[in-house]
Write a protein that holds these residues in place. Structure first.
Motif, PDB file in Angstrom:
ATOM      1  N   UNK A  16       0.915  -1.016  -0.014  1.00 32.76           N
ATOM      2  CA  UNK A  16      -0.011   0.048  -0.115  1.00 32.76           C
ATOM      3  C   UNK A  16       0.742   1.299   0.042  1.00 32.76           C
ATOM      4  N   UNK A  17       0.594   2.534  -0.247  1.00 30.69           N
ATOM      5  CA  UNK A  17       1.177   3.521  -0.535  1.00 30.69           C
ATOM      6  C   UNK A  17       0.534   4.841  -0.129  1.00 30.69           C
ATOM      7  N   UNK A  18       0.976   5.820   0.413  1.00 35.15           N
ATOM      8  CA  UNK A  18       0.307   6.945   1.376  1.00 35.15           C
ATOM      9  C   UNK A  18       1.554   8.159   0.699  1.00 35.15           C
ATOM     10  N   UNK A  19       1.097   9.111   0.275  1.00 35.40           N
ATOM     11  CA  UNK A  19       1.833  10.545  -0.072  1.00 35.40           C
ATOM     12  C   UNK A  19       1.061  11.643   0.329  1.00 35.40           C
ATOM     13  N   UNK A  20       1.830  12.655   0.912  1.00 33.09           N
ATOM     14  CA  UNK A  20       0.965  13.882   1.353  1.00 33.09           C
ATOM     15  C   UNK A  20       1.667  15.147   1.116  1.00 33.09           C
ATOM     16  N   UNK A  21       0.901  16.231   1.012  1.00 30.96           N
ATOM     17  CA  UNK A  21       1.543  17.506   0.906  1.00 30.96           C
ATOM     18  C   UNK A  21       1.706  18.210   2.379  1.00 30.96           C
TER      19      UNK A  21
END
Length: 283
Positions: free
Chosen positions: A102-107
């Motif tokens: 799974x992957x998460x990226x955020x500003x």
């Protein structure tokens, strides 16, 4: 003589127009992208992320999440200065990585689309925000990936997770470079020329060295296993940042991987290499 003046005038006007066009393109290219533009970047992907607007301590931020199987490990990406959640689009679109994680990226605050909030200039704040994002994710299956300024945020994490992976981390104040171009932000009469998101990046850059000094003698207090990947030709975040960590940590807790002849942009230019190292950590 008149012909020469005409040639010089034409040349001057042409150069001025070219500079204006380049400046406009620089401004447009580096500006944070809208939600629609972000989603469009995943149009060819087999799995599109969920784009959500989250809140931390009254600050709204944007998060991209691909959570398809909670039994899989989760990669959480943290961007640098300047940067955004879309820095990792190529990784989040890769079919092999998608099959393994799974992957998460955020500003981060100050780098969101039309963000009216300033950067927080605080590793403490960024660390706390990261810990909030990690809530509800199995820590034993979590790998936090911090790029550039995202490196010290990942390293400051005191919560025990599976692993911390650093990509060209800016963690050592003694070798923190201050590019001359920062003067365009520092000088009030030229600041207006600096695009808004670059103004925020400049503020964060100028305060980063002092902020690092609060942490760098205590990096080894992290409970996590650390892998640092660094390009040997990185002049934006010098390779000495990672060798500093190598000297600080015991060998059974820290591993340094050198990428020969790679610069700071190696997360893009050396995608296949970085991807393979991510897969190694996932397997």
């Amino acid at each position: 003589m008149k012909l020469l003046k005409k040639i010089l005038k034409f040349t001057g006007i042409t150069l001025f127009v070219i500079l204006l066009v380049l400046y406009f393109l620089f401004w447009k290219f580096s500006a944070p992208k809208s939600d629609q533009q972000v989603i469009e970047r995943f149009s060819q992907s087999t799995i599109a992320p969920t784009l959500s607007h989250e809140n931390f301590k009254g600050f709204e931020y944007r998060k991209l999440s691909i959570i398809k199987d909670t039994t899989l490990p989760t990669l959480v990406f943290i961007h640098g200065t300047i940067g955004s959640s879309t820095d990792f689009v190529k990784y989040m679109k890769d079919s092999l990585l998608l099959s393994k994680a799974n992957m998460i990226s955020y500003d981060r605050i100050g780098y969101n689309y039309q963000d009216k909030n300033p950067v927080q200039e605080s590793i403490n704040f960024e660390r706390d925000m990261l810990q909030d994002i990690l809530q509800g994710i199995n820590p034993k299956k979590t790998i936090v990936v911090g790029y550039s300024y995202g490196g010290p945020i990942a390293l400051a994490l005191q919560k025990k997770i599976h692993k911390v992976l650093l990509l060209a981390p800016a963690v050592y104040s003694e070798v923190e470079p201050m590019p001359w171009t920062l003067n365009f932000y520092k000088w009030k009469f030229t600041r207006w020329l600096v695009p808004p998101v670059w103004q925020e990046a400049s503020r964060e850059k100028l305060s980063h060295k002092q902020d690092l000094q609060k942490f760098e003698n205590n990096w080894k207090s992290t409970p996590n296993q650390i892998v640092s990947i660094h390009g040997t030709n990185d002049w934006i975040v010098p390779h000495e940042n990672s060798t500093f960590l190598e000297q600080l940590f015991p060998k059974n807790q820290f591993k340094l991987i050198n990428i020969s002849d790679a610069g700071h942009g190696f997360i893009w230019s050396k995608f296949d290499t970085i991807k393979q190292h991510l897969i190694q950590e996932l397997d």
